[in-house]
Structures are given as structure tokens and as C-alpha cells.
Design an enzyme around this catalytic site. Structure first.
Site, PDB file in Angstrom:
ATOM      1  CE  LYS A 171       7.451   2.255  -9.522  1.00 15.85           C
ATOM      2  NZ  LYS A 171       6.618   1.172  -8.985  1.00 15.85           N
ATOM      3  CE  LYS A 239       9.494  -2.072  -2.145  1.00 16.24           C
ATOM      4  NZ  LYS A 239       9.048  -2.358  -3.552  1.00 16.24           N
TER       5      LYS A 239
END
Length: 291
Positions: A171, A239
Site C-alpha cells: 500500500k 499521513k
């Protein structure tokens, strides 16, 4: 199998809706209970805590913001790990650091014997709504096969990438490509506008060429016309880029382009637009689609 779902944000809500529409009985929990109201009206069952959910469900999915939220849901005072006997598999759709994933997976198994699949997703809110998400998984192949029919309800592709943590690494590779590509598109739009070219035509002009991509076709209209619908926020992307930087530092990986993109998203946060759609990253470069 009895299914639980923790985390009913932008992604979690449409994922649960698809599970309900497919006929699954789904128990839900969210830190803010009001976000569950419409899902309960649609047939979901409310649980007062993750621990209560784990006492009734064999599989529990998570889709929360960061590693601290995952830790609280799984290993907190009322976390999933407090239950014994029923919970078999935790599927974490959150995007967090691989190291934190591996540590929490080990703690979960030690506490209650349940297995962990880190299964972050790509495809955004639209992919969740349409059931076309791509899911990258780390963990045991046998555990994945047990939950694959459930995952197929909101995904078109599920790929086992390796042991626990491998899904999160994958990811981060995905987010590296997406974040840097969106930054490049934003720069190209600014370059076009600053030189008296209609930036909104770039997706048409470049379609079919080497610069074409799903992101180009989706985000040129969103970046040039604006959008009220939030599919992913600037802060969420920041983030993930911060996590990319941490992983790259620990593995001595050189990533100058990702580092530059990280600073652009950080500038977006400082401008006060961190909670807005990622398409508004163009504003960091001075592109104002309100004009």
C-alpha cells in the site's frame, strides 16, 4: 461466518453497505456511534465495544485512520483481543506502518489466538461503492482463502503479497505512486494555466498518450473545476507519505520524488486545507479553480 466491522468513515460505510446488500449479517462499531445510525437502519447490528463484537464474530474488519486507532480497537481495554473463543481472523483495511502491523499481529495471536491479515485497499470511496477496490494482503494464505468470499463483495482484485506486513508495504508503494502522480498533474495544470492554455483540456489532449492514466482522467476535472465530495483528504495522503518516509529511512531507500511530494502535502496542511479533498493540492501551487 459472522462478520464485524470497526470504523465507519468514508471507506468503511460503503464497504459495510455492500456487505449488507450481499446478504451478510454485519455487526458494527465506531468510536462515534452516530455514524452507525444509517447502517443500523439498513440492517447492521450495533455492538457497544470491539470486545463485545469479538465475542460474537469470527471475522472482524477494521478501517480506521492510523496505527494508534488500530491499537486501541484491537489491544485496548475494550479491544478485540479481550474476547476469547469466537474471533478467528482480523482483517485490517487501515493504512499503517508495516512494523506496527507485525507487532500488533503478534500481540493479538498471543492474547486470543486470532490471525491477522493486513489488507489495505486502493480505489477510494468510488471503488468501495462500486465494489471495485484492489486489496493487497499480508498474512497466512489459508486465512485469506477463508475471508476471500467476503472481501470479493467490495473488491475486484485481492492479491496475497507475502507474510504479515507485506500488504502494508504494498500500500505504501501504491501511495507513493498516487501522491507523486497527483503532484505532477497539479504542476502540469499550473504550467498550462500560467502559459495561457486551458488546463481543463489536458486530460482530453493527453488521453491515449504516455502521460495518460486513470488519475489524469479523474483528477484533471476535479482539480480544474473543484469538488464538494471528499474522496480522500490531503491529511490522509500526508499521513501515508510520512509512513513511506519512515519505512524508506529504515531500509535506506532513496526516494527524492516522494520526499518532494511529502513537502507539498505538508504545505497543504499548513494552509488549512488538510481536511479537504486531495484534488485541492493544486491550491498549494497557486492554482485557484474558483476563478
Amino acid at each position: 461466518m459472522k462478520i464485524g466491522f470497526c470504523g465507519l468513515g468514508l471507506m468503511g460505510q460503503p464497504m459495510v453497505r455492500r456487505l449488507l446488500q450481499a446478504g451478510h449479517q454485519v455487526r458494527v462499531w465506531n468510536r462515534s456511534a452516530d455514524k452507525a445510525r444509517e447502517l443500523v437502519q439498513a440492517g447492521a447490528l450495533w455492538c457497544d465495544s470491539p470486545a463485545a463484537m469479538a465475542g460474537e464474530c469470527e471475522i472482524v474488519m477494521l478501517c480506521v485512520f492510523d496505527a494508534q486507532a488500530v491499537h486501541d480497537v484491537v489491544l485496548g481495554e475494550q479491544g478485540l483481543a479481550q474476547a476469547r473463543g469466537t474471533l478467528r481472523i482480523v482483517v485490517d483495511h487501515s493504512s499503517i506502518a508495516p512494523r506496527a502491523t507485525r507487532e500488533m499481529a503478534a500481540s493479538l495471536q498471543e492474547h486470543c489466538g486470532a490471525q491477522w491479515l493486513d489488507a489495505p485497499v486502493s480505489g477510494g470511496v468510488g471503488g468501495a461503492e462500486q465494489g471495485t477496490l484492489a486489496i493487497m494482503v499480508g498474512g497466512c494464505a489459508q486465512a485469506l482463502e477463508q475471508v476471500r468470499p467476503v472481501l470479493s463483495v467490495y473488491s475486484q482484485r485481492v492479491t496475497l503479497m507475502g507474510p504479515v506486513g507485506a500488504g502494508q508495504v504494498t500500500k505504501l508503494c501504491n501511495q507513493t505512486i498516487v501522491a507523486t502522480t497527483l503532484t505532477a498533474i497539479a504542476e502540469a495544470l499550473s504550467l498550462a494555466r500560467d502559459n495561457d492554455v486551458d488546463a481543463a483540456l489536458l486530460s482530453q489532449a493527453l488521453g491515449g498518450g504516455w502521460a495518460d492514466s486513470v488519475l489524469l482522467q479523474l483528477f484533471v476535472p476535479r482539480m480544474t473545476q473543484g469538488t464538494e465530495q471528499v474522496k480522500a483528504t490531503i491529511d490522509t495522503m500526508l499521513k501515508d507519505l510520512d509512513t513511506v518516509a519512515d519505512l524508506a529511512r529504515s531500509s535506506y531507500t532513496t526516494m527524492p520524488v516522494a520526499h518532494a511530494a511529502q513537502q507539498t502535502y505538508r504545505a497543504g496542511h499548513r494552509l488549512g486545507i488538510g481536511a479537504r479533498d486531495v484534488a485541492e493540492i493544486v491550491k498549494v501551487l497557486g492554482y485557484n479553480f474558483n476563478k
